[in-house]
Motif scaffolding. Structure first.
Motif, PDB file in Angstrom:
ATOM      1  N   LEU A 139       0.852  -1.186   0.000  1.00 61.06           N
ATOM      2  CA  LEU A 139       0.000   0.000   0.000  1.00 61.06           C
ATOM      3  C   LEU A 139       0.889   1.239   0.000  1.00 61.06           C
ATOM      4  CD1 LEU A 139      -2.935   1.077   0.202  1.00 61.06           C
ATOM      5  CD2 LEU A 139      -2.628   1.087   2.693  1.00 61.06           C
ATOM      6  N   GLU A 140       0.900   1.962  -1.119  1.00 60.84           N
ATOM      7  CA  GLU A 140       1.732   3.155  -1.245  1.00 60.84           C
ATOM      8  C   GLU A 140       0.902   4.397  -0.942  1.00 60.84           C
ATOM      9  OE1 GLU A 140       4.624   5.476  -4.475  1.00 60.84           O
ATOM     10  OE2 GLU A 140       3.216   3.917  -5.147  1.00 60.84           O
ATOM     11  N   LEU A 141       1.399   5.226  -0.048  1.00 64.07           N
ATOM     12  CA  LEU A 141       0.750   6.477   0.323  1.00 64.07           C
ATOM     13  C   LEU A 141       1.534   7.662  -0.227  1.00 64.07           C
ATOM     14  CD1 LEU A 141      -1.785   5.973   2.160  1.00 64.07           C
ATOM     15  CD2 LEU A 141       0.010   4.284   2.609  1.00 64.07           C
ATOM     16  N   ALA A 142       0.902   8.838  -0.299  1.00 61.33           N
ATOM     17  CA  ALA A 142       1.617  10.028  -0.754  1.00 61.33           C
ATOM     18  C   ALA A 142       2.769  10.348   0.178  1.00 61.33           C
ATOM     19  CB  ALA A 142       0.655  11.213  -0.851  1.00 61.33           C
ATOM     20  N   TYR A 143       2.583  10.078   1.473  1.00 57.46           N
ATOM     21  CA  TYR A 143       3.643  10.312   2.453  1.00 57.46           C
ATOM     22  C   TYR A 143       3.355   9.504   3.703  1.00 57.46           C
ATOM     23  CZ  TYR A 143       6.668  12.564   5.884  1.00 57.46           C
ATOM     24  OH  TYR A 143       7.613  12.780   6.849  1.00 57.46           O
ATOM     25  N   ASP A 319      -7.298  12.911  -3.659  1.00 55.42           N
ATOM     26  CA  ASP A 319      -8.746  12.667  -3.750  1.00 55.42           C
ATOM     27  C   ASP A 319      -9.322  12.155  -2.439  1.00 55.42           C
ATOM     28  OD1 ASP A 319      -7.582  10.153  -3.795  1.00 55.42           O
ATOM     29  OD2 ASP A 319      -9.116   9.314  -5.126  1.00 55.42           O
ATOM     30  N   LEU A 320      -8.851  12.655  -1.308  1.00 49.81           N
ATOM     31  CA  LEU A 320      -9.314  12.189  -0.004  1.00 49.81           C
ATOM     32  C   LEU A 320     -10.821  12.396   0.141  1.00 49.81           C
ATOM     33  CD1 LEU A 320      -6.201  12.603   0.391  1.00 49.81           C
ATOM     34  CD2 LEU A 320      -6.726  13.158   2.776  1.00 49.81           C
ATOM     35  N   LEU A 321     -11.462  11.449   0.808  1.00 47.07           N
ATOM     36  CA  LEU A 321     -12.875  11.602   1.121  1.00 47.07           C
ATOM     37  C   LEU A 321     -13.078  12.621   2.235  1.00 47.07           C
ATOM     38  CD1 LEU A 321     -14.218   7.935   1.108  1.00 47.07           C
ATOM     39  CD2 LEU A 321     -14.185   9.590  -0.754  1.00 47.07           C
ATOM     40  N   LYS A 322     -12.065  12.748   3.076  1.00 45.64           N
ATOM     41  CA  LYS A 322     -12.152  13.664   4.209  1.00 45.64           C
ATOM     42  C   LYS A 322     -10.741  14.046   4.640  1.00 45.64           C
ATOM     43  CE  LYS A 322     -15.214  12.630   7.313  1.00 45.64           C
ATOM     44  NZ  LYS A 322     -15.905  11.986   8.480  1.00 45.64           N
ATOM     45  N   GLY A 323     -10.542  15.324   5.007  1.00 40.29           N
ATOM     46  CA  GLY A 323      -9.276  15.758   5.571  1.00 40.29           C
ATOM     47  C   GLY A 323      -8.228  16.141   4.538  1.00 40.29           C
ATOM     48  N   GLN A 324      -7.000  16.347   5.032  1.00 43.83           N
ATOM     49  CA  GLN A 324      -5.908  16.821   4.186  1.00 43.83           C
ATOM     50  C   GLN A 324      -4.627  16.001   4.315  1.00 43.83           C
ATOM     51  OE1 GLN A 324      -6.945  18.984   6.923  1.00 43.83           O
ATOM     52  NE2 GLN A 324      -8.833  19.355   5.759  1.00 43.83           N
ATOM     53  N   ALA A 325      -4.538  15.091   5.258  1.00 43.90           N
ATOM     54  CA  ALA A 325      -3.275  14.420   5.564  1.00 43.90           C
ATOM     55  C   ALA A 325      -2.786  13.551   4.415  1.00 43.90           C
ATOM     56  CB  ALA A 325      -3.415  13.563   6.820  1.00 43.90           C
ATOM     57  N   GLN A 326      -1.554  13.791   3.998  1.00 42.41           N
ATOM     58  CA  GLN A 326      -0.946  12.911   3.004  1.00 42.41           C
ATOM     59  C   GLN A 326      -0.685  11.524   3.587  1.00 42.41           C
ATOM     60  OE1 GLN A 326       2.349  14.568   0.657  1.00 42.41           O
ATOM     61  NE2 GLN A 326       1.780  16.616   1.385  1.00 42.41           N
ATOM     62  N   TRP A 327      -0.741  11.409   4.898  1.00 44.84           N
ATOM     63  CA  TRP A 327      -0.534  10.120   5.558  1.00 44.84           C
ATOM     64  C   TRP A 327      -1.575   9.086   5.128  1.00 44.84           C
ATOM     65  CZ3 TRP A 327       0.872  11.094  11.420  1.00 44.84           C
ATOM     66  CH2 TRP A 327       1.828  12.106  11.517  1.00 44.84           C
ATOM     67  N   VAL A 328      -2.712   9.534   4.608  1.00 41.17           N
ATOM     68  CA  VAL A 328      -3.766   8.609   4.186  1.00 41.17           C
ATOM     69  C   VAL A 328      -4.041   8.687   2.684  1.00 41.17           C
ATOM     70  CG1 VAL A 328      -4.887   8.683   6.444  1.00 41.17           C
ATOM     71  CG2 VAL A 328      -5.669  10.232   4.632  1.00 41.17           C
ATOM     72  N   ASP A 329      -3.332   9.528   1.973  1.00 36.15           N
ATOM     73  CA  ASP A 329      -3.588   9.720   0.543  1.00 36.15           C
ATOM     74  C   ASP A 329      -3.012   8.542  -0.239  1.00 36.15           C
ATOM     75  OD1 ASP A 329      -4.178  10.673  -1.953  1.00 36.15           O
ATOM     76  OD2 ASP A 329      -2.875  12.440  -1.844  1.00 36.15           O
ATOM     77  N   ILE A 330      -3.872   7.585  -0.607  1.00 36.35           N
ATOM     78  CA  ILE A 330      -3.442   6.361  -1.283  1.00 36.35           C
ATOM     79  C   ILE A 330      -2.981   6.668  -2.707  1.00 36.35           C
ATOM     80  CG2 ILE A 330      -4.168   4.092  -2.124  1.00 36.35           C
ATOM     81  CD1 ILE A 330      -6.201   4.047   0.185  1.00 36.35           C
ATOM     82  N   LYS A 331      -1.806   6.151  -3.067  1.00 26.56           N
ATOM     83  CA  LYS A 331      -1.308   6.275  -4.439  1.00 26.56           C
ATOM     84  C   LYS A 331      -1.526   4.981  -5.230  1.00 26.56           C
ATOM     85  CE  LYS A 331       2.388   8.466  -5.541  1.00 26.56           C
ATOM     86  NZ  LYS A 331       3.800   8.892  -5.675  1.00 26.56           N
ATOM     87  N   SER A 332      -1.280   3.834  -4.566  1.00 23.47           N
ATOM     88  CA  SER A 332      -1.453   2.570  -5.285  1.00 23.47           C
ATOM     89  C   SER A 332      -1.551   1.413  -4.306  1.00 23.47           C
ATOM     90  CB  SER A 332      -0.294   2.325  -6.253  1.00 23.47           C
ATOM     91  OG  SER A 332       0.911   2.086  -5.549  1.00 23.47           O
ATOM     92  N   LEU A 333      -2.108   0.321  -4.802  1.00 26.25           N
ATOM     93  CA  LEU A 333      -2.132  -0.963  -4.103  1.00 26.25           C
ATOM     94  C   LEU A 333      -1.643  -2.029  -5.076  1.00 26.25           C
ATOM     95  CD1 LEU A 333      -2.947  -2.934  -1.816  1.00 26.25           C
ATOM     96  CD2 LEU A 333      -5.254  -2.957  -2.808  1.00 26.25           C
ATOM     97  N   LYS A 334      -0.633  -2.766  -4.679  1.00 24.63           N
ATOM     98  CA  LYS A 334      -0.108  -3.848  -5.508  1.00 24.63           C
ATOM     99  C   LYS A 334      -0.169  -5.151  -4.732  1.00 24.63           C
ATOM    100  CE  LYS A 334       4.190  -5.590  -7.600  1.00 24.63           C
ATOM    101  NZ  LYS A 334       3.518  -6.267  -8.710  1.00 24.63           N
TER     102      LYS A 334
END
Length: 338
Positions: A139-143, A319-334
């Protein structure tokens, strides 16, 4: 030979009781919630019943492991269901009644009575028919930060603070429901094991396999994990979390395949974000205004991994459903199956 789920239990529980069921109503309707829940004998056989799906776990003495099977309800009355085996496509019709705290099931001439269960241990699981032995989800996140703060005094006790999950739709019905499992990091605010406002690497929270189970007699869905037996591998490399599970750890994994639908979720609750800039962090609470931050992949439904190149599923940035944290901003799932 493949049997309908009640026939499997009739074979497994021969001589364990039974009786006549109530009459089955002819009017189509959802199955009564009185029959939903977890029923069986741990270590022998377990059936999980919901209004939309059925799961069975039967212990095979000759193999020394649990066989798992999944079924979708294609028709029902208040006292019966017709279910379709996800693997074979075969259908069977079963009627239900209650005998005190036990569930009576009847399919054709087969009858059995199963006591209610609160939990069970579906391990070890039997071999995967496609010879898969290991499942890896990246699971890759923005940060991702080098460490997180848990048990924050700004948060309420027992509230979820961090949750990263990859869910597997084992009955392939396009939603998260009974029988589905997830590889999951889940932390509640609870100073029992760590002190308040404690900082640690996210991976130190650990990851487990969680199972969705129907709560007996309510129609509600619960999620449960047996931490000691369901702990799986977890690593953080840069902004990527890698979950690794061995198929025998959970019987449901014997039914996993490259076309099993999946979805990913990332969530943090960070009440009263601080304004102090954290040195060495590219993103942090000083940039946030919301207490909750959520992103999912996809935004609705599920994805089928082997319809994507290299089984890597991507998500648009920001494209977060809620909030601003890059900690949850999903980039990809492999996903990788070996």
């Amino acid at each position: 030979m493949k049997y309908g789920y009640v026939s499997v239990f009739a074979l497994a529980l021969a001589g364990c009781g039974g009786g006549s069921g109530d009459g089955t109503e002819d009017v189509p309707a959802p199955l009564s919630v009185a029959y939903t829940g977890v029923w069986g004998i741990d270590g022998l056989a377990v059936v999980m019943v919901s209004q939309s799906s059925i799961s069975t776990y039967v212990f095979d003495d000759s193999k020394g492991c649990y066989e798992a099977d999944f079924f979708n309800v294609v028709a029902s009355t208040a006292n019966s269901v017709t279910s379709k085996d996800v693997t074979t496509g075969e259908q069977s019709t079963t009627s239900f009644s209650l005998a005190g705290a036990a569930l009576k099931l009847k399919e054709g001439k087969d009858e059995l009575e199963l006591p209610a269960l609160q939990s069970f241990w579906p391990t070890p699981g039997c071999a995967n028919p496609q010879n898969l032995t290991t499942v890896k989800a990246e699971l890759e996140l923005a940060y991702l930060p080098p460490s997180v703060t848990i048990n924050r005094t700004a948060s309420q006790l027992s509230q979820i603070e961090y949750n990263y999950a990859i869910s597997f739709d084992l009955n392939k019905n396009g939603k998260t429901d009974e029988g589905d499992i997830a590889f999951q990091i889940l932390h509640f605010n609870n100073p029992q094991f760590f002190p308040a406002n404690h900082s640690l690497p996210l991976v130190d929270l650990g990851a487990q396999i969680w199972t969705n189970i129907p709560e007996n007699g309510t129609g509600r869905l619960l999620s449960t994990s047996l931490f000691s037996t369901m702990a799986i591998g977890l690593q953080q490399q840069g902004n990527t979390l890698t979950f690794v599970a061995q198929v025998p750890q959970h019987a449901a994994l014997m039914r996993l395949s490259e076309d099993t639908p999946v979805r990913a979720q990332a969530f943090i609750r960070y009440s009263q974000p601080e304004t102090t800039v954290l040195p060495g962090y590219a993103d942090g609470p000083w940039k946030w205004s919301d207490a909750e931050h959520v992103d999912v992949l996809p935004e609705s439904g599920t994805l089928i991994p082997n319809t994507f190149v290299d089984q890597r599923m991507t998500d648009p940035a920001g494209d977060l459903l809620k909030g601003q944290a890059q900690w949850v901003d999903i980039k990809s799932l492999k996903l990788t199956y070996n």
